[in-house]
Design a protein around this motif. Structure first.
Motif: not given
Length: 153
Positions: A120-124, A138-140, A144-146
């Motif tokens: 996930c590019s937001e939370c890793g 699909f997202r995290c 919901r990050g990419k």
């Protein structure tokens, strides 16, 4: 623990039922060689417990006893007309009271092979997958990050 015959298996399940649940086990228990990803299952319609024989051969006795106790939680709650499914609070409470595991450990002979690792590019958070994932769809699941592909083995 060596391979058990059906009489010994029934005796073991009945003994564990009496010891941890203070109730006899009166129904059917069998080995099911077709079980692959689980240690056992309880079939409410037949009031039957099926256990994976590979757990007797490949894992220690404590793991197998834990699986039996888990299935007995389903069994006794179902008979009493209480919530016996994994999400039910009564089931979770009985698991804790009897010291039963929520999940069984994977078999050593079944090795998971992950070909793709997404991050996930937001939370890793990492997602390991055997198949490709459509990153546009699909997202995290956490934030919901990419997702982005980290490695392609």
């Amino acid at each position: 623990m060596s391979v058990l015959n059906e009489k010994d298996l029934y005796q073991l399940v009945d003994n564990l039922s009496r010891e941890f649940f203070h109730k006899p086990f009166t129904d059917d228990v069998r080995f099911n060689n077709r079980l692959r990803t689980t240690g056992g299952r309880y079939l409410p319609a037949k009031r039957k417990i099926e256990l994976n024989p590979k757990y007797v051969m490949e894992m220690d006795e404590e793991e197998f006893i834990g699986i039996i106790k888990h299935e007995l939680c389903h069994y006794h709650l179902h008979i009493e007309g209480k919530g016996y499914k994994h999400g039910d609070e009564t089931f979770k409470k009985l698991l804790k009271e009897t010291g039963s595991p929520r999940h069984c450990n994977p078999l050593p002979s079944v090795k998971r092979s992950y070909k793709y690792v997404y991050v996930c590019s937001e939370c890793g958070r990492e997602y390991k997958r055997a198949r490709r994932v459509d990153m546009k769809r699909f997202r995290c699941g956490r934030c919901r990050g990419k997702l982005r592909l980290q490695s392609d083995s």
